[in-house]
Design a protein around this motif. Structure first.
Motif, short mmCIF file in Angstrom:
data_model
loop_
_atom_site.label_atom_id
_atom_site.label_comp_id
_atom_site.label_asym_id
_atom_site.label_seq_id
_atom_site.Cartn_x
_atom_site.Cartn_y
_atom_site.Cartn_z
N CYS A 1 0.82 -1.21 0.00
CA CYS A 1 0.00 0.00 0.00
C CYS A 1 0.86 1.27 0.00
O CYS A 1 0.60 2.21 -0.74
CB CYS A 1 -0.93 0.02 1.21
SG CYS A 1 -2.18 -1.28 1.16
N HIS B 1 -3.05 -4.51 -7.57
CA HIS B 1 -3.23 -4.10 -6.17
C HIS B 1 -4.55 -3.35 -6.00
O HIS B 1 -5.32 -3.64 -5.08
CB HIS B 1 -2.05 -3.21 -5.75
CG HIS B 1 -2.10 -2.82 -4.30
ND1 HIS B 1 -1.25 -3.35 -3.35
CD2 HIS B 1 -2.91 -1.97 -3.63
CE1 HIS B 1 -1.55 -2.84 -2.17
NE2 HIS B 1 -2.54 -1.98 -2.31
N CYS C 1 -7.48 -4.04 -3.27
CA CYS C 1 -7.31 -3.23 -2.06
C CYS C 1 -8.29 -2.06 -2.09
O CYS C 1 -8.12 -1.10 -2.85
CB CYS C 1 -5.87 -2.73 -1.94
SG CYS C 1 -5.60 -1.67 -0.50
#
Ligand code: ZN
Lengths: 221, 96
Positions: B20, B46, B50
């Motif tokens: 992140c 990602h 996420c």
């Protein structure tokens, strides 16, 4: 002769430049009206008062009038005019002790000073532009009434004011005035990577301030 | 086995895995389309799983949208504009 100005789009550079060289007043007026607001906003990042910014923009346009015959078209007209503006603003800024060291733009100077203590200014009573607010309201409370929309604009203005100069100049050129990254690199004489770093820090700061704002107002008192 | 190694290398090179904290730093590069292919794919992978980073990306877009629609400042002062127009007229008279 400059004709196609409806909708604010200027004709191609060679047409505008030719018109300016022949003394076409309508062309010059159109250019003044198209770019001066953005130039004032930019100048304001270098000098300390609105009056100084008016003078800087005036002097830049005078230099454009004097120099248009020598314009070689190696950059776009817009870039050329804005480079003249930046040089004029820098000289003025030096006199006002507000020099901005672009050469050290890569240095990490920490996060922007906390702008949250500044009182938020109400930016006026314009109507809510629907486009951007539509995206906005999916993420944060809907600025459905003008009071909240105006408050958010005030928060964004405050966040911009809290940025270090170089970050504010880059985000102003890119996101407020809509210049391309190529134009910004040329105008400020910085690398693409440097431009991106400054832009990213500035955007991250503004996003963070808005997040904090909604966390604060979102909580019932 | 040679072929296996080759395939595995290719898979590793094809998509970068991001944390992140790395994604946060690459948002502007991603929006500018300045990432190389493996990084862009890794970013998208990602973002797809996420929520937090995906939401932050949308917030960046939203902020950029509102910045582009800020009400413009006052324009040139009337006297400044007049002075510029007359300077432009004078120039033509000097250089016909
Ligand atoms: Zn994430």
């Amino acid at each position: 002769m400059i004709v196609a100005l409806a909708g604010g789009t200027l004709p191609p550079d060679d047409v505008v430049v030719a018109a300016l060289r022949t003394g076409d007043e309508a062309a010059f007026a159109a250019l003044l009206d198209a770019w001066s607001r953005g130039m004032l906003r930019l100048a304001r990042a270098y000098v300390s008062t609105d009056d100084s910014a008016q003078e800087v923009v005036q002097d830049a346009w005078l230099a454009v009038v004097e120099g248009i015959d020598g314009f070689e078209g190696r950059s776009s007209l817009k870039t050329w005019v804005h480079r003249i503006l930046i040089n004029t603003a820098k000289k003025r800024g030096v006199r006002e002790n507000r020099a901005i060291p672009w050469s050290s733009a890569f240095e990490r100077r920490g996060e922007p000073s906390d702008g949250s203590s500044r009182p938020s200014r109400s930016p006026g009573e314009d109507g809510v532009p629907p486009g951007p607010w539509k995206d906005f309201s999916a993420l944060w409370p809907t600025p459905e009434d003008e009071a909240l929309a105006s408050e958010v604009r005030g928060q964004i203005a405050t966040a911009l004011a809290g940025l270090p100069d170089r970050q504010r100049i880059v985000i102003t050129l890119r996101d407020v005035e809509g210049c391309t990254s190529e134009e910004v690199c040329e105008i400020l004489d910085i690398s693409a990577a440097n431009q991106r770093v400054l832009l990213h820090r500035a955007r991250a700061w503004v996003r963070g301030r808005i997040e904090v704002y909604f966390e604060t107002v979102g909580r019932p008192a | 086995m040679k072929r296996f190694t080759h395939n595995r290398d290719k898979a590793v090179n094809a998509v970068k895995r991001f944390r992140c904290a790395e994604v946060v730093e690459l948002v502007t590069a991603y929006l500018e389309d300045a990432l190389d292919e493996p990084a862009r794919l890794g970013m998208e992978q990602h973002l797809a799983c996420c929520r937090e980073c995906d939401r932050r990306l949308d917030q960046f877009r939203a902020v950029i949208g509102v910045l582009g629609a800020l009400p413009s400042e006052d324009g040139l002062r009337g006297d400044v504009r007049d002075r510029l127009m007359s300077a432009f007229r004078d120039r033509r008279h000097r250089r016909p």
